[in-house]
Scaffold this active site. Sequence first.
Site, PDB file in Angstrom:
ATOM      1  N   HIS A  86      -8.907   2.620  -0.463  1.00 27.78           N
ATOM      2  CA  HIS A  86     -10.236   2.519  -0.760  1.00 27.78           C
ATOM      3  C   HIS A  86      -9.825   3.285  -2.211  1.00 27.78           C
ATOM      4  CE1 HIS A  86     -11.215   2.421   3.497  1.00 27.78           C
ATOM      5  NE2 HIS A  86     -12.225   1.487   3.613  1.00 27.78           N
ATOM      6  N   ASP A 146      -8.872   6.910  -1.571  1.00 27.41           N
ATOM      7  CA  ASP A 146      -7.999   7.549  -0.650  1.00 27.41           C
ATOM      8  C   ASP A 146      -6.677   7.444  -1.971  1.00 27.41           C
ATOM      9  OD1 ASP A 146      -9.091   6.174   1.733  1.00 27.41           O
ATOM     10  OD2 ASP A 146      -7.627   4.343   1.253  1.00 27.41           O
TER      11      ASP A 146
HETATM   12  C1  XUL Z   1     -13.656   1.132   9.234  1.00 27.42           C
HETATM   13  C2  XUL Z   1     -12.826  -0.014   8.884  1.00 27.42           C
HETATM   14  C3  XUL Z   1     -12.430   0.542   7.183  1.00 27.42           C
HETATM   15  C4  XUL Z   1     -12.295  -0.916   6.568  1.00 27.42           C
HETATM   16  C5  XUL Z   1     -12.128  -0.704   4.839  1.00 27.42           C
HETATM   17  O1  XUL Z   1     -13.687   0.846  10.986  1.00 27.42           O
HETATM   18  O2  XUL Z   1     -12.276  -0.811   8.985  1.00 27.42           O
HETATM   19  O3  XUL Z   1     -11.265   1.222   6.732  1.00 27.42           O
HETATM   20  O4  XUL Z   1     -11.103  -2.092   6.823  1.00 27.42           O
HETATM   21  O5  XUL Z   1     -13.208   0.133   4.785  1.00 27.42           O
END
Ligand code: XUL
Length: 437
Positions: free
Chosen positions: A101, A104
Amino acid sequence: MTAFPEVPARIPYEGPQSRNDLAFRWYNEDEMVEGKSMKEHLRFSVVYWHTFRGTGADPFGAPTLLRPWDDGTPTVENAIRRVRVAFEFMEKLGVPYYAFHDRDVAPEGATLAETNRNLDAVVKVLKEEQQRTGIKLLWGTANLFSHPRYAHGAATSCNADVFAYAAAQVKKCLEVTKELGGENYVFWGGREGYQNLFNTNMKRELDHLAKFLHMAVDYAKQIGFTGQFLIEPKPKEPTKHQYDSDCAACLNFLRAYDLLDHFKLNIETNHATLAGHTMMHELEYAGMQGKLGSIDANTGDLLLGWDTDQFPTNYYLTAEIMLVILKYGGLAPGGVNFDAKVRRESLDPIDLFHAHIGGMDAFARGLKIAAAIRKDGILDEFVRRRYRSWDEGIGAEIEAGRADFRSLEAYMLDKGEAAPNESGRQEWLENVINRYL
Ligand code: XUL
Ligand code: CO
């Protein structure tokens, strides 16, 4: 400087008899299975959020995982140090991909402009490390759920300014993902859902979500980002009802809003089980419609019942998953992305290696089991025979569209009773599967 001095430059493959904790017993990246190497089949990816930002905090307790390389400050300097450690980890593990992300990898600033500058500074280092190691970006995604501004959702917020902020954030994240050669881009719903219908205009929220995704499709086209767009279903957490609740709901939404051609699905095991489905069900449902894009590999805990994101170690599960993935011709440009975290009691950095080695071995073993099942063909042959009444006679007429209620009534009046059923042999089939484990 090395963050993992006790780990060799590369985790070796030593075979099933090995008792070396820092070796693979099944994942042998060059080993050929059904004409492709394990590396090509599995396309393993490490997630930045759990593995390098996970703190072990839970609703009942403070962080437990304080990493020696992390000084705990939300600075770009700390973020860059973390990037170096992340790439040392991934290089030693021998994974070809990672995923992140935006938030992150780099800290938020006081304004969007400052946040973007922070991100640019870290992306420079990510790019440098990608070039140094050859590790690639499987997908990028924007975190549209952690910051308080997203309390009511992002694209589905009641606050139009928040929609605008989220759009600006995804715009930037698409640019960065393109810059880093990301092969996919993921939309997980975050807080796109509701807690209570008394305060919610569901239709308006879904219309907005569709508008948002159309804008993303348009912008990707404008900047020449050709990565695959993926939606990640999840039925609940953090909201009571997430709009992208399972594969069926996502595909219906995409179809209804004329987005179907632009998206595939990123399917996560623990999300499937929270939705009351097996992972195999979700994969099959997406696969049969040409929408199996990528997987987030993890597992839940039936006794806890929330999204525990544990590393997958169960060969039965990975064999089921790989059976469907092989059936639909593989995941590329998607991959097997470990959206999984070590337990908060697993305190040491070395636990990150144990976790990933176990997950990679479980998938390599699952791949081999699935390939052996397919080679013998017992399952395929059973299913083929089970439906053989559709291959000729009245079944073939129905499938070809040459039958209607009148002709079927005439057929059955003449015959008097349907042909007898045959056993589904479920228990025998389960025994057969166990021969391969
Ligand atoms: C949340 C989840 C996230 C997504 C990316 O449950 O799985 O980490 O994979 O936003
Ligand atoms: Co996920």
